[in-house]
Design a protein around this motif. Structure first.
Motif, PDB file in Angstrom:
ATOM      1  N   UNK A   1      58.088  20.169  22.473  1.00  0.00           N
ATOM      2  CA  UNK A   1      58.353  19.212  21.534  1.00  0.00           C
ATOM      3  C   UNK A   1      59.401  17.999  21.615  1.00  0.00           C
ATOM      4  N   UNK A   2      60.405  18.522  22.464  1.00  0.00           N
ATOM      5  CA  UNK A   2      61.392  17.582  22.807  1.00  0.00           C
ATOM      6  C   UNK A   2      60.817  16.189  23.634  1.00  0.00           C
ATOM      7  N   UNK A   3      60.024  16.480  24.642  1.00  0.00           N
ATOM      8  CA  UNK A   3      59.147  15.298  25.131  1.00  0.00           C
ATOM      9  C   UNK A   3      58.346  14.736  24.221  1.00  0.00           C
ATOM     10  N   UNK A   4      57.719  15.271  23.364  1.00  0.00           N
ATOM     11  CA  UNK A   4      56.958  14.467  22.320  1.00  0.00           C
ATOM     12  C   UNK A   4      57.719  13.500  21.524  1.00  0.00           C
ATOM     13  N   UNK A   5      59.008  13.957  21.074  1.00  0.00           N
ATOM     14  CA  UNK A   5      59.878  13.138  20.462  1.00  0.00           C
ATOM     15  C   UNK A   5      60.189  11.841  21.097  1.00  0.00           C
ATOM     16  N   UNK A   6      60.557  12.053  22.576  1.00  0.00           N
ATOM     17  CA  UNK A   6      61.054  11.120  23.339  1.00  0.00           C
ATOM     18  C   UNK A   6      59.780   9.982  23.472  1.00  0.00           C
ATOM     19  N   UNK A   7      58.412  10.488  23.639  1.00  0.00           N
ATOM     20  CA  UNK A   7      57.433   9.789  23.585  1.00  0.00           C
ATOM     21  C   UNK A   7      57.131   8.842  22.383  1.00  0.00           C
ATOM     22  N   UNK A   8      57.426   9.304  21.348  1.00  0.00           N
ATOM     23  CA  UNK A   8      57.335   8.594  19.803  1.00  0.00           C
ATOM     24  C   UNK A   8      58.387   7.536  19.849  1.00  0.00           C
ATOM     25  N   UNK A   9      59.642   7.835  20.445  1.00  0.00           N
ATOM     26  CA  UNK A   9      60.534   6.778  20.563  1.00  0.00           C
ATOM     27  C   UNK A   9      60.351   5.773  21.618  1.00  0.00           C
ATOM     28  N   UNK A  10      59.576   6.228  22.697  1.00  0.00           N
ATOM     29  CA  UNK A  10      59.179   5.120  23.748  1.00  0.00           C
ATOM     30  C   UNK A  10      58.047   4.209  23.204  1.00  0.00           C
ATOM     31  N   UNK A  11      57.156   4.942  22.375  1.00  0.00           N
ATOM     32  CA  UNK A  11      55.959   4.008  21.856  1.00  0.00           C
ATOM     33  C   UNK A  11      56.635   3.212  21.132  1.00  0.00           C
ATOM     34  N   UNK A  12      57.604   3.272  20.349  1.00  0.00           N
ATOM     35  CA  UNK A  12      58.326   2.099  19.272  1.00  0.00           C
ATOM     36  C   UNK A  12      59.124   1.181  20.132  1.00  0.00           C
TER      37      UNK A  12
END
Length: 437
Positions: A114-125
């Motif tokens: 889950x932590x990596x998924x949150x970082x990926x969402x921020x990365x996409x933005x």
């Protein structure tokens, strides 16, 4: 050593050795199965840990690919702004597609984190912000407004977005690096455990092999000792049986000597003839023990073929007549010792009768003696070329003591006496089973 001692030593000893061998075999199989199970579990554990380490490598490689694609897009942006060459536009589109695909791959690989998924969402933005700024500068440059494109760059929003992208990628990579270190440590631990398990397995196997080897050697030594004692006992019994046969033969010879002296002391007549017949019977049985008392012979076996030829020859020679011919047709046949005595007496009676009634004085005569195997029967035949038997002669109805003795001895062997067909003279046959009953 007595027979009881040998059985007491042989029976329980063999049973104990057999049970010990079975227990050792079962213990070895159980140890092997347990060790294989442990090693299989360790190897599966190690394989799983190795796959997770490789999975982390794939994530970190994807993160690097995203950063490389965005860096290529920035480089192509600068080239287009400086030259206006459309080649750089194609490079930007290629880099955009690679970056998007790499982000999707990294997202799929880290779906369980889950932590990596949150970082990926921020990365996409952050990536979307950076690509919009690049698209704006490209649009201004295509419209010929280069100063406007440069002014957008100078605002620093693109640099800030790229810095945010690098920060997110660095955070992703750092988290994966920690996972990789932890998973690599676990794989190393499993590798050490696997090596230790293999060493323990080898030591256990070596110990079992050593124990089994020692036990087999001990059992072999015990078996050799028992075999030696058995050979000694057999040799002792053989010597004892030989001694008994030797003494019986000597005793029969002594009795024969007494009977011979008594016969010579009597005048010619029925009494003397009866003693001579008795003497012949005693000598026939004595010859049985003489054949049995042979160091090279096998204990308990009696060669009926050899005996038949020898006895017939001695009976013919005892008459001292050169005009009597003996023809034999015998084959080696080992009889049970219980069959030897009755057969010797039957043969003595038949040959004696043939010499008495089938070989008249002053006429050349011939006696035929045969002993062969017919199926599961032995067949003894004695024939002469004398005047033959009376019409309707039946051995069982004969008043002759010799015929009655032969009949009784044949029944003792489990066989029967019969008159064999013959063109001349008399012919008798005795058939009996090959094994004593």
């Amino acid at each position: 050593m007595t027979h009881g001692d040998l059985e007491a030593d042989n029976g329980p000893g063999r049973q104990v050795a057999h049970e010990r061998g079975i227990r050792l075999l079962l213990a070895t199989l159980a140890a092997l199965l347990l060790t294989f199970g442990v090693l299989g579990g360790v190897f599966l554990w190690y394989d799983n840990a190795t796959r997770w380490v490789l999975h982390t490598h794939d994530v970190r490689r994807g993160i690097g690919d995203v950063l490389q694609a965005l860096t290529d897009a920035e480089t192509a942006q600068r080239g287009y702004l400086l030259t206006g060459d459309a080649v750089f536009l194609r490079q930007i589109e290629t880099a955009r597609g690679l970056a998007a695909g790499d982000v999707v791959a990294v997202e799929a690989l880290t779906r369980d984190n889950p932590e990596q998924q949150d970082r990926i969402r921020s990365l996409r933005s952050a990536i979307d912000t950076r690509m919009r700024i690049i698209d704006r500068t490209l649009a201004l440059r295509r419209s010929g407004d280069l100063p406007g494109a440069v002014a957008v760059i100078r605002t620093g929003r693109g640099i800030a977005a790229m810095s945010q992208i690098r920060a997110q990628l660095a955070a992703l990579d750092a988290a994966e690096a920690r996972l990789e270190a932890r998973r690599a440590g676990g794989a190393a631990t499993v590798r050490v455990l696997g090596g230790a398990s293999l060493v323990v397995f080898c030591l256990l196997l070596a110990a079992l092999v050593l124990k089994v080897t020692r036990d087999i050697g001990a059992d072999r030594d015990a078996e050799a000792a028992r075999a030696g004692r058995l050979r000694a006992l057999l040799e002792e019994r053989t010597l004892l049986i030989d001694e008994v046969n030797h003494r019986v033969k000597n005793s029969l010879q002594q009795i024969a000597s007494v009977v011979r002296l008594q016969a010579r002391a009597l005048p010619a007549g029925d009494a003397r003839e009866a003693l001579n017949k008795t003497l012949a019977r005693i000598m026939a049985v004595g010859r049985v023990h003489q054949q049995l008392y042979k160091p090279e012979g096998r204990f308990g076996l009696f060669d009926a073929g050899e005996y038949s030829e020898t006895l017939a020859r001695e009976l013919v020679d005892s008459l001292g007549r050169d005009d009597i011919t003996l023809a034999t047709d015998v084959e080696p046949a080992h009889l049970d010792i219980r069959q030897a005595g009755p057969l010797a007496l039957i043969l003595n009676e038949l040959v004696t009768n043939a010499l008495k009634y089938g070989c008249p004085e002053g006429r050349p005569s011939r006696i035929n003696v045969g002993f062969r195997t017919v199926g599961d029967q032995f067949r003894l035949t004695v024939s002469d070329e004398g005047d033959g038997l009376p019409n309707g002669f039946k051995p069982g109805a004969s008043a002759s003591l010799g015929m009655r003795v032969i009949e009784a001895l044949a029944r003792q062997l489990g066989g029967r006496l019969s008159v064999a067909p013959s063109d001349v003279g008399a012919a008798f046959a005795v058939e009996f089973p090959r094994s004593a009953t």
